[in-house]
Design an enzyme around this catalytic site. Structure first.
Site, PDB file in Angstrom:
ATOM      1  CG  ASP A   7       6.200   8.547   5.340  1.00 47.95           C
ATOM      2  OD1 ASP A   7       5.153   7.881   5.384  1.00 47.95           O
ATOM      3  OD2 ASP A   7       7.295   8.066   4.979  1.00 47.95           O
ATOM      4  CG  LEU A   8       5.529   5.368  10.986  1.00 47.83           C
ATOM      5  CD1 LEU A   8       5.884   6.025  12.304  1.00 47.83           C
ATOM      6  CD2 LEU A   8       4.421   4.348  11.203  1.00 47.83           C
ATOM      7  CG  ASP A   9       6.267   2.601   7.422  1.00 44.81           C
ATOM      8  OD1 ASP A   9       6.544   2.118   8.524  1.00 44.81           O
ATOM      9  OD2 ASP A   9       5.148   2.476   6.884  1.00 44.81           O
ATOM     10  CB  THR A  15       8.957   0.404   9.585  1.00 38.20           C
ATOM     11  OG1 THR A  15       8.721   1.806   9.528  1.00 38.20           O
ATOM     12  CG2 THR A  15       8.775  -0.113  10.979  1.00 38.20           C
ATOM     13  CD1 TRP A  23       5.988  -4.682   0.399  1.00 40.22           C
ATOM     14  CD2 TRP A  23       4.561  -6.320  -0.131  1.00 40.22           C
ATOM     15  NE1 TRP A  23       4.711  -4.217   0.599  1.00 40.22           N
ATOM     16  CE2 TRP A  23       3.816  -5.190   0.276  1.00 40.22           C
ATOM     17  CE3 TRP A  23       3.881  -7.479  -0.512  1.00 40.22           C
ATOM     18  CZ2 TRP A  23       2.421  -5.199   0.316  1.00 40.22           C
ATOM     19  CZ3 TRP A  23       2.486  -7.483  -0.475  1.00 40.22           C
ATOM     20  CH2 TRP A  23       1.777  -6.354  -0.053  1.00 40.22           C
ATOM     21  CG  LEU A  42       6.792  -1.932  -3.909  1.00 35.34           C
ATOM     22  CD1 LEU A  42       7.092  -3.289  -3.270  1.00 35.34           C
ATOM     23  CD2 LEU A  42       5.505  -2.016  -4.725  1.00 35.34           C
ATOM     24  CE  LYS A  43      12.338   2.865   0.501  1.00 36.07           C
ATOM     25  NZ  LYS A  43      13.618   3.597   0.520  1.00 36.07           N
ATOM     26  CB  VAL A  45       2.550   2.300  -2.682  1.00 36.29           C
ATOM     27  CG1 VAL A  45       1.402   1.633  -3.391  1.00 36.29           C
ATOM     28  CG2 VAL A  45       3.230   3.323  -3.594  1.00 36.29           C
ATOM     29  CB  SER A  46      -2.245   1.516   0.300  1.00 36.89           C
ATOM     30  OG  SER A  46      -2.706   0.906  -0.902  1.00 36.89           O
ATOM     31  NE  ARG A  47      -1.308  -4.232   5.056  1.00 35.65           N
ATOM     32  CZ  ARG A  47      -2.107  -4.288   6.113  1.00 35.65           C
ATOM     33  NH1 ARG A  47      -3.046  -5.218   6.185  1.00 35.65           N
ATOM     34  NH2 ARG A  47      -1.979  -3.420   7.107  1.00 35.65           N
ATOM     35  CE  LYS A  76       4.381  -5.865   3.669  1.00 37.23           C
ATOM     36  NZ  LYS A  76       3.944  -4.581   4.218  1.00 37.23           N
ATOM     37  CB  SER A 114       1.890   6.818   8.145  1.00 40.34           C
ATOM     38  OG  SER A 114       2.208   5.491   7.775  1.00 40.34           O
ATOM     39  CB  ALA A 115       0.240   4.753   3.180  1.00 37.76           C
ATOM     40  CE  LYS A 145       1.789   9.226   2.517  1.00 39.92           C
ATOM     41  NZ  LYS A 145       2.879   8.897   3.436  1.00 39.92           N
ATOM     42  CD  GLU A 169       6.061  10.706   2.308  1.00 40.57           C
ATOM     43  OE1 GLU A 169       6.920   9.831   2.111  1.00 40.57           O
ATOM     44  OE2 GLU A 169       4.877  10.443   2.593  1.00 40.57           O
ATOM     45  CG  ASP A 170      10.757   7.180   3.265  1.00 43.91           C
ATOM     46  OD1 ASP A 170       9.525   7.393   3.309  1.00 43.91           O
ATOM     47  OD2 ASP A 170      11.236   6.031   3.245  1.00 43.91           O
TER      48      ASP A 170
HETATM   49  C1  BG6 Z   1       3.745   3.046   3.971  1.00 45.37           C
HETATM   50  C2  BG6 Z   1       4.944   2.234   3.520  1.00 45.37           C
HETATM   51  O1  BG6 Z   1       4.135   3.904   4.989  1.00 45.37           O
HETATM   52  O2  BG6 Z   1       2.719   2.195   4.448  1.00 45.37           O
HETATM   53  C3  BG6 Z   1       4.527   1.203   2.490  1.00 45.37           C
HETATM   54  O3  BG6 Z   1       5.917   3.098   2.962  1.00 45.37           O
HETATM   55  C4  BG6 Z   1       3.390   0.356   3.047  1.00 45.37           C
HETATM   56  O4  BG6 Z   1       5.632   0.394   2.169  1.00 45.37           O
HETATM   57  C5  BG6 Z   1       2.243   1.253   3.496  1.00 45.37           C
HETATM   58  O5  BG6 Z   1       2.916  -0.545   2.049  1.00 45.37           O
HETATM   59  C6  BG6 Z   1       1.088   0.463   4.102  1.00 45.37           C
HETATM   60  O6  BG6 Z   1       1.507  -0.127   5.294  1.00 45.37           O
HETATM   61  P1  BG6 Z   1       0.689  -1.229   6.098  1.00 45.37           P
HETATM   62  O7  BG6 Z   1       1.430  -1.315   7.406  1.00 45.37           O
HETATM   63  O8  BG6 Z   1      -0.708  -0.727   6.256  1.00 45.37           O
HETATM   64  O9  BG6 Z   1       0.758  -2.488   5.304  1.00 45.37           O
HETATM   65 MG    MG Z   2       7.890   6.371   4.053  1.00 42.56          MG
END
Ligand code: BG6
Ligand code: MG
Length: 223
Positions: A7-9, A15, A23, A42-43, A45-47, A76, A114-115, A145, A169-170
């Site tokens: 995972d990235l964020d 991030t 948000w 929200l972690k 989870v897609s935008r 956002k 990463s999402a 996810k 993952e976090d």
């Molecule tokens: C995930 C984050 O990695 O990416 C979420 O944990 C975020 O918080 C999701 O909503 C989507 O990211 P982005 O950059 O496409 O808005």
């Molecule tokens: Mg993450």
């Protein structure tokens, strides 16, 4: 262990906190409070799904048109992009660079699951792009996810079986996705939140190739 899917964020870089602040700022504009506890949901989870969860929290799912929702999500993202503008290699979380180097030395494949649609930009800013053998494009997925699709796609793109992968993952949603993909998972953070992970470590500094190998061997029952 043939591959590690990251995972990235919140795993490679912090991030997660910028997503939270961006948000939160949007929430304040539309009268919905977002605190750290709710942010956990929200972690990973897609935008779009994040915005829907926020609106549901404020009982405002029906208050906005599709176009208005798209505008809010874009707003956002613009704020988020200003927050990540100055990112550089100094923002790589502890232990991650050494882990990536160790994986490369052992010819273990590296993938990004990463999402975030900002993932490739962030990897560039961190100067980590070259480490990654595959980067899954979240825009091409049907389900986010906790659905396993992103991790299964990563394994497929790398040409390895899910059982030969470890996912890192976090987020609770991410740990669930890894488990549903039939992969071994390592959660970074709070054991109460990430309890379903094969192994939880408190911070990224604890992530080493040896640890991942050990967790994988014990869970899969071979080395
Ligand atoms: C995930 C984050 O990695 O990416 C979420 O944990 C975020 O918080 C999701 O909503 C989507 O990211 P982005 O950059 O496409 O808005
Ligand atoms: Mg993450």
């Amino acid at each position: 262990m043939k591959a590690v899917l990251f995972d990235l964020d919140g795993v490679i870089t912090d991030t997660a906190v910028y997503h939270y602040h961006a948000w939160k700022a949007l929430g304040e504009k539309i009268g919905i409070e977002i605190d750290e506890e709710f942010n956990e949901e929200l972690k990973g989870v897609s935008r779009t799904d994040s915005l829907n969860r926020i609106l549901a929290k404020g009982n405002k799912e029906e208050a906005y048109s599709q176009t208005e929702k798209e505008t809010m999500a874009a707003e956002k993202n613009e704020l988020y992009k200003t927050m990540i503008e100055e990112m550089s290699p100094k923002d790589i979380l502890p232990g991650i660079k050494a882990l990536l180097d160790g994986l490369k030395e052992r010819n273990i494949l590296i993938g990004l699951a990463s999402a975030s649609q900002n993932g490739p930009t962030i990897l560039e800013k961190l100067q980590l792009t070259d480490y990654f053998d595959e980067i899954v494009d979240p825009a091409k997925l049907k389900a986010g996810k906790p659905d396993p699709e992103i991790f299964l796609t990563g394994a497929k793109d790398l040409g390895v079986k899910p059982q030969d992968c470890v996912g890192v993952e976090d987020a609770a949603a991410g740990v669930e996705a890894i488990a549903a993909a039939d992969m071994v998972s390592v959660g970074v953070g709070d054991a109460d939140t990430l309890g379903k992970a094969t192994k939880v470590v408190p911070e990224t500094g604890a992530l080493t190739v040896e640890l991942l190998e050990e967790v994988w061997s014990e869970a899969v029952g071979r080395s």
